[in-house]
Every structure is written in structure tokens, then in C-alpha cells.
Motif scaffolding. Structure first.
Motif, short mmCIF file in Angstrom:
data_model
loop_
_atom_site.label_atom_id
_atom_site.label_comp_id
_atom_site.label_asym_id
_atom_site.label_seq_id
_atom_site.Cartn_x
_atom_site.Cartn_y
_atom_site.Cartn_z
N CYS A 263 -32.28 -23.29 21.60
CA CYS A 263 -33.01 -24.12 20.64
C CYS A 263 -32.52 -25.57 20.73
N GLY A 264 -31.21 -25.74 20.82
CA GLY A 264 -30.65 -27.08 20.97
C GLY A 264 -31.14 -27.76 22.24
N LEU A 265 -31.19 -27.00 23.33
CA LEU A 265 -31.68 -27.57 24.59
C LEU A 265 -33.14 -27.98 24.46
N PHE A 266 -33.96 -27.17 23.79
CA PHE A 266 -35.36 -27.53 23.62
C PHE A 266 -35.52 -28.77 22.75
N VAL A 267 -34.65 -28.95 21.78
CA VAL A 267 -34.68 -30.17 20.97
C VAL A 267 -34.33 -31.38 21.84
N ILE A 268 -33.28 -31.25 22.63
CA ILE A 268 -32.86 -32.35 23.52
C ILE A 268 -33.95 -32.65 24.54
N ASN A 269 -34.46 -31.62 25.20
CA ASN A 269 -35.51 -31.83 26.20
C ASN A 269 -36.78 -32.40 25.58
N GLY A 270 -37.15 -31.88 24.42
CA GLY A 270 -38.35 -32.39 23.74
C GLY A 270 -38.18 -33.85 23.34
N SER A 271 -37.00 -34.20 22.85
CA SER A 271 -36.73 -35.59 22.47
C SER A 271 -36.78 -36.50 23.70
N ALA A 272 -36.18 -36.05 24.78
CA ALA A 272 -36.22 -36.84 26.01
C ALA A 272 -37.64 -36.94 26.55
N ALA A 273 -38.41 -35.86 26.45
CA ALA A 273 -39.81 -35.88 26.91
C ALA A 273 -40.61 -36.89 26.09
N LEU A 274 -40.39 -36.92 24.78
CA LEU A 274 -41.08 -37.87 23.92
C LEU A 274 -40.66 -39.30 24.26
N TYR A 275 -39.37 -39.50 24.41
CA TYR A 275 -38.87 -40.84 24.75
C TYR A 275 -39.42 -41.32 26.09
N THR A 276 -39.36 -40.47 27.09
CA THR A 276 -39.83 -40.90 28.41
C THR A 276 -41.34 -41.12 28.43
N ALA A 277 -42.09 -40.38 27.60
CA ALA A 277 -43.54 -40.56 27.55
C ALA A 277 -43.93 -41.85 26.84
N THR A 278 -43.11 -42.30 25.90
CA THR A 278 -43.49 -43.46 25.10
C THR A 278 -42.74 -44.74 25.44
N CYS A 279 -41.53 -44.63 25.99
CA CYS A 279 -40.68 -45.82 26.13
C CYS A 279 -40.13 -46.06 27.53
N SER A 280 -40.64 -45.38 28.53
CA SER A 280 -40.06 -45.57 29.87
C SER A 280 -41.17 -45.63 30.92
N SER A 281 -40.75 -45.83 32.12
CA SER A 281 -41.70 -45.90 33.24
C SER A 281 -42.13 -44.50 33.67
N ILE A 282 -43.19 -44.44 34.44
CA ILE A 282 -43.66 -43.16 34.98
C ILE A 282 -42.61 -42.56 35.91
#
Length: 182
Positions: free
Chosen positions: A130-149
Motif C-alpha cells: 500500500c505504501g509503494l502504491f501511494v509513492i508510485n501514485g504520487s510520483a505518477a501524478l507529479y510526473t504527469a503534471t509537473c515534469s517533461s514527457i
């Protein structure tokens, strides 16, 4: 034929980040969204006979891809890894309120004779997932909204898989070693 299609769609969906990366650069217009939508629809039709819990992320992915094509917002395609992590978090966290927990169910596929003394450990591993899914989901959100492709593709197409594989492999090795010592 169904097993072949299931394997093919699974492999293609695992390559989703790379497909999005290359598709956004080389495919015209909304063709990428329509191709991915067709792939998700095929997977959804095949999945109905398999794990019903995985139907929701497929439907959400289908909505994202079709919405992306209709709205001509290719950025929406970047949110599918977030959908997958959120769905897995709900699936794993929800299993903590009933027995057996998700990791115990998965462990019993290959090791049906797990001792009852393993249950607390397996519940803790479910929490770790569950912790890993929170971390991965947060990183997925961050990379989708605040980073390059490129950063999005690197994280969602490589680093996230590396983290998942490390946790799955490390936990299996530890459990296998731990169970043989108990």
C-alpha cells in the motif's frame, strides 16, 4: 486464442509508458488515444472472465483515453499510471479488513500450505505494498503534471517497474527463506 490475446494485451499495457512516449512524438493527432482505447477495450472484454477487481481501472483507463481523443487533450493519457496505482491501493488496502489479505492470497497460489503464523507478516507486507502504491501514485501524478514527457516515461516506464519488481522479488525471497526457517 483468448490466452494469447490476454498475454498480448498484458504485454502491450505494460509497455504503456513507452507507447505514450513514442506515440505522442510520432503518431498524428489523437490516433494514439484511439489505439490505446481499443487495446483497453479488448483487455476489458477479456478480463471479464478473470479478476473482476481489475475491471475498474480498465474502465477508468478507457474513459481517460476516449476522453483524451474527444477533448483532444493528449495530456490525459499521462494519468493512467495514477489510475492503476490508485486501483491497486484500493484493492490491497481493502483486503486488510478481511482475511486473507491480498499478499496472503497471492502467496497461497504458489505456497498453499502457509502456516497461520505467517498471517501477521503477510498483512504487514500488504501494508508495505500500500505504501509503494501511494509513492508510485504520487510520483505518477507529479510526473504527469509537473515534469517533461521524458521524466514521466522514465519514472512510469522504468523506475516504477523496478520498485515493484524489487519489492515483489525481495519479499518472495525473504518469505521463502523465512518460511523454510520457521
Amino acid at each position: 486464442m483468448t490466452a494469447l490475446l490476454q498475454a498480448l494485451t498484458l504485454i502491450l499495457l505494460l509497455g504503456y509508458p513507452l507507447a505514450v512516449y513514442f506515440g505522442l512524438q510520432y503518431l498524428p493527432g489523437n490516433l494514439l488515444a484511439l489505439v490505446i482505447a481499443a487495446l483497453l477495450l479488448l483487455r476489458l472484454m477479456l478480463q471479464r472472465q478473470q479478476v473482476k477487481a481489475l475491471i475498474a481501472p480498465l474502465i477508468l483507463g478507457l474513459a481517460l483515453t476516449i476522453g483524451s481523443a474527444i477533448a483532444k487533450q493528449q495530456q490525459w493519457l499521462l494519468f493512467y499510471p495514477l489510475v492503476i496505482n490508485a486501483a491497486m491501493l484500493v484493492l490491497f488496502a481493502g483486503s486488510l479488513w478481511k482475511t486473507p489479505c491480498m499478499v496472503e492470497r497471492l502467496a497461497r497460489i504458489t505456497e498453499p500450505d502457509l502456516p497461520d503464523s505467517a498471517r501477521p507478516y503477510l498483512r504487514n507486507v500488504t501494508r508495505l505494498w500500500c505504501g509503494l502504491f501511494v509513492i508510485n501514485g504520487s510520483a505518477a501524478l507529479y510526473t504527469a503534471t509537473c515534469s517533461s514527457i521524458q521524466t514521466w516515461t522514465l519514472y512510469n516506464g522504468f523506475i516504477a517497474y523496478l520498485l515493484i519488481g524489487t519489492l515483489a522479488g525481495g519479499e518472495w525471497l525473504y518469505r521463502h527463506f523465512w518460511l523454510t526457517r520457521s
